[in-house]
Design a protein around this motif. Structure first.
Motif, short mmCIF file in Angstrom:
data_model
loop_
_atom_site.label_atom_id
_atom_site.label_comp_id
_atom_site.label_asym_id
_atom_site.label_seq_id
_atom_site.Cartn_x
_atom_site.Cartn_y
_atom_site.Cartn_z
N CYS A 11 -0.97 32.41 -43.18
CA CYS A 11 -1.97 31.56 -42.53
C CYS A 11 -1.67 31.44 -41.03
N VAL A 12 -0.41 31.27 -40.70
CA VAL A 12 -0.01 31.18 -39.30
C VAL A 12 -0.40 32.45 -38.56
N GLU A 13 -0.16 33.60 -39.17
CA GLU A 13 -0.54 34.87 -38.54
C GLU A 13 -2.05 34.98 -38.40
N ALA A 14 -2.78 34.50 -39.41
CA ALA A 14 -4.24 34.57 -39.35
C ALA A 14 -4.80 33.75 -38.21
N SER A 38 -5.55 35.41 -35.00
CA SER A 38 -6.77 36.22 -34.93
C SER A 38 -8.03 35.36 -34.98
N ILE A 39 -7.95 34.18 -35.59
CA ILE A 39 -9.11 33.30 -35.72
C ILE A 39 -9.48 32.67 -34.39
N ILE A 40 -8.48 32.15 -33.68
CA ILE A 40 -8.75 31.36 -32.47
C ILE A 40 -9.57 32.11 -31.43
N PRO A 41 -9.30 33.39 -31.13
CA PRO A 41 -10.11 34.08 -30.11
C PRO A 41 -11.58 34.27 -30.50
N CYS A 42 -11.90 34.10 -31.78
CA CYS A 42 -13.25 34.37 -32.26
C CYS A 42 -14.13 33.12 -32.36
N ILE A 43 -13.57 31.93 -32.12
CA ILE A 43 -14.32 30.70 -32.28
C ILE A 43 -14.41 29.97 -30.95
N HIS A 44 -15.22 28.91 -30.92
CA HIS A 44 -15.52 28.24 -29.65
C HIS A 44 -15.23 26.75 -29.68
N ILE A 45 -14.64 26.26 -30.74
CA ILE A 45 -14.26 24.86 -30.85
C ILE A 45 -12.79 24.77 -31.18
N PRO A 46 -12.14 23.64 -30.89
CA PRO A 46 -10.70 23.52 -31.16
C PRO A 46 -10.38 23.65 -32.65
N LEU A 47 -9.26 24.33 -32.93
CA LEU A 47 -8.80 24.50 -34.30
C LEU A 47 -7.57 23.62 -34.54
N VAL A 48 -7.61 22.90 -35.67
CA VAL A 48 -6.51 22.01 -36.07
C VAL A 48 -5.84 22.61 -37.29
N ALA A 49 -4.53 22.61 -37.30
CA ALA A 49 -3.78 23.10 -38.46
C ALA A 49 -3.46 21.93 -39.38
N ASP A 50 -3.83 22.06 -40.64
CA ASP A 50 -3.56 21.04 -41.65
C ASP A 50 -2.29 21.41 -42.40
N ILE A 51 -1.28 20.56 -42.27
CA ILE A 51 0.07 20.90 -42.76
C ILE A 51 0.51 19.92 -43.84
N HIS A 52 1.04 20.46 -44.92
CA HIS A 52 1.70 19.66 -45.94
C HIS A 52 3.04 20.31 -46.26
N PHE A 53 4.05 19.48 -46.47
CA PHE A 53 5.36 19.89 -47.01
C PHE A 53 6.28 20.61 -46.03
N ASP A 54 5.78 21.51 -45.21
CA ASP A 54 6.68 22.36 -44.42
C ASP A 54 6.39 22.20 -42.92
N HIS A 55 7.25 21.47 -42.23
CA HIS A 55 7.05 21.24 -40.80
C HIS A 55 7.16 22.53 -40.00
N ARG A 56 7.83 23.53 -40.56
CA ARG A 56 7.96 24.81 -39.83
C ARG A 56 6.61 25.49 -39.67
N LEU A 57 5.71 25.28 -40.62
CA LEU A 57 4.37 25.84 -40.49
C LEU A 57 3.60 25.16 -39.36
N ALA A 58 3.86 23.87 -39.16
CA ALA A 58 3.24 23.17 -38.04
C ALA A 58 3.73 23.73 -36.71
N ILE A 59 5.02 23.95 -36.62
CA ILE A 59 5.60 24.52 -35.40
C ILE A 59 5.05 25.92 -35.16
N GLY A 60 4.98 26.72 -36.21
CA GLY A 60 4.42 28.06 -36.07
C GLY A 60 2.97 28.04 -35.64
N SER A 61 2.21 27.09 -36.17
CA SER A 61 0.79 26.97 -35.81
C SER A 61 0.61 26.59 -34.35
N ILE A 62 1.46 25.69 -33.87
CA ILE A 62 1.39 25.31 -32.46
C ILE A 62 1.66 26.52 -31.57
N LYS A 63 2.67 27.27 -31.92
CA LYS A 63 3.00 28.47 -31.13
C LYS A 63 1.90 29.53 -31.23
#
Length: 354
Positions: A59-62, A65-90
């Motif tokens: 999902c983090v890798e996806a 590719s998603i962000i350059p194709c859309i025009h509104i802010p994207l929010v990452a919804d995270i449960h259980f693993d804070h590392r996924l939140a950090i990866g999403s921010i990066k």
């Protein structure tokens, strides 16, 4: 409305900024093409911030590719693993949402806060009634007080490391609990509030629960951004949010048609006429208020509060503008004339008392 403001990818939340409309994708985030298509559909409906589940590294890798194709802010919804939140921010998301009930230790929250601060990304502390911390459940059970204490506990963790770009949500499937939680939060915390009723269900029932919960809070001046949670096609969430915002007078979208419930005095098929008015008016143009009334009892009075209105007799109807009769004409032609006049008013450059 909150005193503090956060910036979510260029969309301001709180501090008197316009209330923004959010939704959440229900696609497999790892399917970039399908997820992008759904977000673009949400954009067309009027969604201003969109959230997607991030549940593994794919999902983090996806996201990249998603962000350059859309025009509104994207929010990452995270449960259980804070590392996924950090990866999403990066990876470039504009905000992350964490659930205090399952994100882990204070050390993990601190690590996430450091990354979010370095990238200028806000954090939403998303408390759900169904996933509270065990100690709070033992202390309170599921209630508004437990939800607010959970939010405050995790806000304190972020504040203690100098992080203040915080948004709070406190959602329960029970409407009364949700309303009480947000009212308590508004009294005790200065942060912007993301309001909604979680797991509201499907169709009319979900719309009613959301309208009561969200609408009650907005009327009280509580809430800075909204998401209507509904099972099914996600675009219905955006349409529902717009209807709620319009109903409480916060936003206007095209024509607002008010009509009477009819009674024994009514001599026309008013439901059919109202359907025609709604169907034939332009979907763009200036927002106006249109009154369609079954008889002359309330017609003039209601039309005084509308930009244009019509009240029906048995063989003719009177058309009003701001409570003053503009003309009378015979049925059925008066209906066509009225719709044309209302449409022209929507396209006009100025409206009286606008």
């Amino acid at each position: 409305m909150s005193k503090l403001t956060v910036n979510v990818g260029g969309v301001r939340i709180g501090g008197g900024a316009p209330i923004s409309i959010q939704s959440m994708t229900n696609t497999d985030t790892r399917d970039v093409k399908t997820t992008v298509a759904q977000i673009l559909e949400l954009e067309r409906e009027g969604c201003e911030i969109v959230r997607s589940s991030v549940y593994d590294e794919r999902c983090v890798e996806a996201i990249k590719s998603i962000i350059p194709c859309i025009h509104i802010p994207l929010v990452a919804d995270i449960h259980f693993d804070h590392r996924l939140a950090i990866g999403s921010i990066k990876a470039g998301v504009s905000k992350v949402r964490i659930n205090p009930g399952n994100i882990g230790s204070e050390a993990k929250v601190r690590e996430l806060a450091a990354c979010a601060s370095a990238h200028g990304v806000p954090i939403r502390i998303g408390v759900n009634g169904g996933s509270l911390e065990k100690d709070l459940l033992q202390k309170y059970g599921v209630c508004a007080e437990a939800m607010v204490e959970s939010a405050m506990r995790h806000a304190d963790m972020l504040e203690n490391v100098g992080f203040h770009d915080i948004v709070i949500s406190l959602k329960a499937s029970d409407v009364a609990t949700t309303i009480r939680a947000y009212r308590l939060a508004a009294e005790r915390m200065p942060y912007p509030l993301h309001v909604g009723v979680t797991e509201a269900g499907m169709g009319e029932g979900a719309l009613l629960k959301s309208a009561i919960g969200i609408g009650s809070l907005l009327v009280d001046g509580i809430g800075d951004t909204v998401r209507v949670s509904m099972t099914g096609n996600v675009t219905q969430e955006v349409r529902a949010a717009k209807k709620i915002l319009a109903a409480v007078g916060i936003r206007k979208y095209g024509a607002e048609v008010i009509s009477c419930p009819t009674c024994g005095r009514t001599r026309v098929n008013l439901p059919e006429i109202v359907e025609r008015v709604n169907a034939e008016l332009p979907k763009d143009g200036r927002p106006i208020r249109i009154a369609v009334m079954g008889c002359a009892v309330n017609g003039p009075g209601e039309s005084a509060e509308a930009d244009i209105g019509i009240a029906f007799g048995s063989v003719n109807a009177a058309v009003f503008e701001h409570g003053e009769i503009r003309y009378t004409d015979a049925l059925p032609g008066v209906i066509d004339r009225f719709i044309a006049d209302a449409a022209a008013l929507m396209k006009s450059e100025s409206i009286k008392n606008d």
